[in-house]
Design a protein around this motif. Structure first.
Motif, PDB file in Angstrom:
ATOM      1  N   UNK A 173       0.622  -1.212   0.122  1.00  0.00           N
ATOM      2  CA  UNK A 173      -0.044   0.144  -0.015  1.00  0.00           C
ATOM      3  C   UNK A 173       0.804   1.260   0.169  1.00  0.00           C
ATOM      4  N   UNK A 174       1.934   1.175   0.547  1.00  0.00           N
ATOM      5  CA  UNK A 174       3.005   2.544   0.684  1.00  0.00           C
ATOM      6  C   UNK A 174       3.467   2.576  -0.816  1.00  0.00           C
ATOM      7  N   UNK A 175       3.807   1.603  -1.359  1.00  0.00           N
ATOM      8  CA  UNK A 175       4.199   1.675  -2.927  1.00  0.00           C
ATOM      9  C   UNK A 175       3.160   2.370  -4.005  1.00  0.00           C
ATOM     10  N   UNK A 176       1.907   1.337  -3.635  1.00  0.00           N
ATOM     11  CA  UNK A 176       0.931   1.914  -4.609  1.00  0.00           C
ATOM     12  C   UNK A 176       0.515   3.286  -4.379  1.00  0.00           C
ATOM     13  N   UNK A 177       0.159   3.738  -3.370  1.00  0.00           N
ATOM     14  CA  UNK A 177      -0.391   5.110  -2.962  1.00  0.00           C
ATOM     15  C   UNK A 177       0.663   5.941  -3.305  1.00  0.00           C
ATOM     16  N   UNK A 178       1.987   6.000  -3.152  1.00  0.00           N
ATOM     17  CA  UNK A 178       2.977   6.504  -3.393  1.00  0.00           C
ATOM     18  C   UNK A 178       3.098   6.692  -4.884  1.00  0.00           C
ATOM     19  N   UNK A 179       3.002   5.759  -5.512  1.00  0.00           N
ATOM     20  CA  UNK A 179       3.127   5.782  -7.000  1.00  0.00           C
ATOM     21  C   UNK A 179       1.760   6.370  -7.775  1.00  0.00           C
ATOM     22  N   UNK A 180       0.555   6.037  -7.415  1.00  0.00           N
ATOM     23  CA  UNK A 180      -0.725   6.773  -8.047  1.00  0.00           C
ATOM     24  C   UNK A 180      -0.430   7.984  -7.628  1.00  0.00           C
ATOM     25  N   UNK A 181      -0.353   8.753  -6.492  1.00  0.00           N
ATOM     26  CA  UNK A 181      -0.150   9.944  -6.219  1.00  0.00           C
ATOM     27  C   UNK A 181       0.973  10.618  -7.030  1.00  0.00           C
ATOM     28  N   UNK A 182       2.079  10.103  -7.229  1.00  0.00           N
ATOM     29  CA  UNK A 182       3.114  10.810  -7.932  1.00  0.00           C
ATOM     30  C   UNK A 182       2.586  10.959  -9.432  1.00  0.00           C
ATOM     31  N   UNK A 183       1.887   9.725  -9.995  1.00  0.00           N
ATOM     32  CA  UNK A 183       1.368   9.921 -11.239  1.00  0.00           C
ATOM     33  C   UNK A 183       0.442  11.119 -11.446  1.00  0.00           C
ATOM     34  N   UNK A 184      -0.333  11.240 -10.357  1.00  0.00           N
ATOM     35  CA  UNK A 184      -1.304  12.469 -10.713  1.00  0.00           C
ATOM     36  C   UNK A 184      -0.499  13.705 -10.699  1.00  0.00           C
ATOM     37  N   UNK A 185       0.692  13.887  -9.927  1.00  0.00           N
ATOM     38  CA  UNK A 185       1.704  14.976 -10.202  1.00  0.00           C
ATOM     39  C   UNK A 185       2.120  15.109 -11.491  1.00  0.00           C
ATOM     40  N   UNK A 186       2.481  14.046 -12.321  1.00  0.00           N
ATOM     41  CA  UNK A 186       3.198  13.895 -13.424  1.00  0.00           C
ATOM     42  C   UNK A 186       1.978  14.120 -14.641  1.00  0.00           C
ATOM     43  N   UNK A 187       0.733  13.789 -14.032  1.00  0.00           N
ATOM     44  CA  UNK A 187      -0.330  13.898 -15.181  1.00  0.00           C
ATOM     45  C   UNK A 187      -0.408  12.725 -16.132  1.00  0.00           C
ATOM     46  N   UNK A 188       0.088  11.729 -15.388  1.00  0.00           N
ATOM     47  CA  UNK A 188       0.280  10.251 -16.060  1.00  0.00           C
ATOM     48  C   UNK A 188      -0.934   9.292 -15.558  1.00  0.00           C
ATOM     49  N   UNK A 189      -1.322   8.374 -16.536  1.00  0.00           N
ATOM     50  CA  UNK A 189      -2.086   7.289 -16.163  1.00  0.00           C
ATOM     51  C   UNK A 189      -1.167   6.134 -16.163  1.00  0.00           C
ATOM     52  N   UNK A 190      -1.034   5.593 -14.681  1.00  0.00           N
ATOM     53  CA  UNK A 190      -0.221   4.526 -14.376  1.00  0.00           C
ATOM     54  C   UNK A 190      -1.062   3.368 -13.892  1.00  0.00           C
TER      55      UNK A 190
END
Length: 581
Positions: free
Chosen positions: A321-338
């Motif tokens: 969950x730490x990895x997933x939440x970190x990744x998905x929120x980072x992607x929001x900052x990048x403007x990416x669908x991941x």
């Protein structure tokens, strides 16, 4: 009192990820934190198989390893790990289910490429599990003392010396990538028709193919002396391809068997092998570094996909969950669908299902998206003298999967010097030539009301009836579901016939892929008069052929007259317009 158990009917739930997470929470009556700490038995150590398409699975060896990750150990592993950045995703399955959706680029791209490339590519013998075998781990399926197929330990001793004198790390100077051209790889993959490519991050051996500040045993410090992941991702992005990183490292801690007197106990390399110290303290550090390395990959390379060779086991949930939440929120900052892709229920939700090899892929139309990681040869890593399977098999797998709501993730096997064997390149280019003609039936398509018709589909349906009677229940327990007439994944054992047809759609256009060239005409029984299909076929075209095809439609079906010459190899796509889909 033991840990709470998720009911089997919930584990086999076939609905959306959001529905699944809600069902889990409701079934356990847990608050999010309690759900994260619920423990189940850790998965068994992985067992390598021979090709599940061409041979039965190898017998399983070994049992479950004991649960080691107590909630206290997991909490200790997360100390010092950055929290997820601000964003909609919180560290709970409920939050991820509410905010995640599968990326359009994945649903549209259909065809991806990954690779196994690492230290094991140097000996190029046995498989990518070489490090396990050379120190006396379970022998390869098929060895069994056969004098024509010596064990890896014997082979290693004959070629390099005893493993107590020549260890796995001694291959590093030979892992050079001296002839590697990442731009050439990107161009090849694009010409093959791939839309996304996963760089090889870390395998079970614990060696990182990127410039890592977390793991000193990496490709920048040893072997190639360059950032393989970073250089490849740059080349892929320049070519317009989506990127990802594959990560097999979750089982590294227990993967290598101890061999007294070997370099596993050399203080300089002890932390590389994770054999000399398997204490709880060492395991806690391993868990900490697993999370830290994933966050490092996310921040350094901004990948479109994280792919994990890992299965279920809820005791790791706070780490995931730490990895997933970190990744998905980072992607929001990048403007990416991941996306995250993994096996079984590794991630309760927010996961694209991966099946190891086509033999475990669904044999029926699904309501979830998925991909099998399928090797171009019998093994995933480069093995000297092992030829690739012919291109037709991968075209057929791609068509089968896309018709059922899946993708194909094809694994290639580079040499240690960074070259992809010419015979593998030939297969990739042949797939690309087929897609050049027929890609509009694949890219951006969606399944129809049924995935196909014909004897192969009928055999697959009969096989699934038997499988379900024996307890098969959907996405989580996908196994080799072959039957007398069908292989796992739905491919026929005895070849396709012209009556074998697979369907895809784009808007109101229906594509019917004929899996074998007909002698004169085909009959599509699913389009017979009186079938529940709105509209009427007005035009029939064969992709790659100039001009419309003659057809009639009656109570038997849509009858289409084929031309004398084939427009391509392997499978042949009819484009049907006039229907209301």
């Amino acid at each position: 009192m033991g840990p709470p158990q998720i009911p089997m009917k919930i584990l086999l739930h076939r609905g959306s990820p959001r529905m699944f997470a809600a069902a889990v929470a409701a079934a356990l009556c847990l608050e999010p934190l309690a759900l994260l700490c619920a423990q189940t038995a850790a998965p068994a150590l992985p067992i390598e198989e021979t090709s599940v398409v061409t041979a039965p699975p190898a017998p399983k060896q070994g049992g479950l390893r004991p649960i080691r990750e107590s909630p206290e150990m997991i909490a200790a592993a997360l100390r010092g790990i950055p929290s997820p950045p601000a964003g909609p995703f919180e560290e709970s399955w409920q939050s991820i289910a509410q905010n995640y959706q599968d990326p359009d680029w994945f649903r549209n791209g259909k065809f991806g490429i990954m690779m196994h490339w690492g230290i094991y590519s140097v000996p190029a013998h046995g498989s990518e599990w070489y490090v396990r075998y050379m120190y006396g781990g379970n022998v390869l399926a098929g060895d069994k003392g056969n004098s024509t197929n010596a064990s890896v330990v014997q082979w290693h001793t004959e070629h390099f010396g005893p493993p107590t004198q020549f260890g796995y790390k001694d291959f590093l100077p030979m892992y050079t990538a001296a002839k590697w051209d990442p731009d050439a790889w990107a161009a090849l993959f694009k010409k093959a028709g791939a839309r996304y490519v996963l760089a090889p991050g870390e395998h079970h051996d614990g060696f990182s193919n990127w410039d890592s500040a977390i793991n000193p045993y990496n490709a920048k410090n040893y072997g190639p002396k360059r950032d393989l992941v970073g250089d490849l991702i740059k080349a892929l992005e320049k070519a317009g391809l989506k990127t990802g990183v594959s990560n097999h490292s979750s089982i590294h801690f227990d993967f290598i068997p101890p061999l007294p007197g070997s370099d596993q106990y050399d203080p300089k390399w002890a932390a590389f092998y994770n054999v000399a110290d398997r204490s709880d303290t060492a395991r806690t550090k391993f868990l900490h570094d697993w999370v830290a390395k994933n966050l490092e990959l996310i921040d350094k390379y901004h990948p479109d996909m994280l792919w994990f060779d890992m299965s279920g086991g809820r005791n790791w949930d706070p780490l995931k969950l730490r990895v997933a939440a970190y990744y998905f929120n980072r992607a929001k900052e990048w403007g990416k669908e991941v996306a995250i892709s993994a096996k079984t229920d590794a991630f309760v939700t927010g996961q694209i299902m991966d099946y190891e090899r086509e033999g475990r892929a669904p044999m029926e139309l699904t309501d979830w998206v998925w991909q099998p990681d399928d090797p171009i040869t019998n093994k995933f890593g480069f093995v000297q003298g092992m030829p690739p399977y012919p291109a037709d098999q991968f075209v057929w797998k791609l068509v089968e999967n896309v018709s059922k709501n899946g993708n194909l993730l094809l694994n290639v096997s580079p040499r240690a010097d960074g070259t992809i064997p010419p015979e593998q390149q030939d297969v990739l280019l042949a797939i690309g030539r087929w897609l050049d003609v027929n890609g509009e039936a694949i890219y951006g398509s969606r399944p129809w009301i049924k995935y196909g018709e014909g004897p192969a589909a009928d055999a697959a349906a009969a096989t699934m009836v038997a499988a379900k009677a024996n307890g098969f229940a959907g996405r989580l327990n996908g196994q080799n579901q072959g039957g007398p007439e069908t292989l796992g994944g739905g491919l026929p054992r005895h070849g396709y016939k012209p009556a074998d047809i697979r369907f895809t759609t784009r808007g109101d256009t229906l594509y019917a892929t004929i899996m074998a060239w007909p002698p004169d005409a085909v009959v599509i029984t699913s389009l017979a008069a009186g079938q529940p299909v709105q509209g009427k076929v007005k035009k029939v075209q064969l992709l790659g052929h100039d001009g419309d095809l003659a057809f009639t439609q009656d109570a038997e079906g849509l009858k289409v007259k084929f031309p004398a010459d084939k427009p391509c190899d392997y499978a042949y796509v009819l484009k049907l317009t006039g229907l209301k889909l």
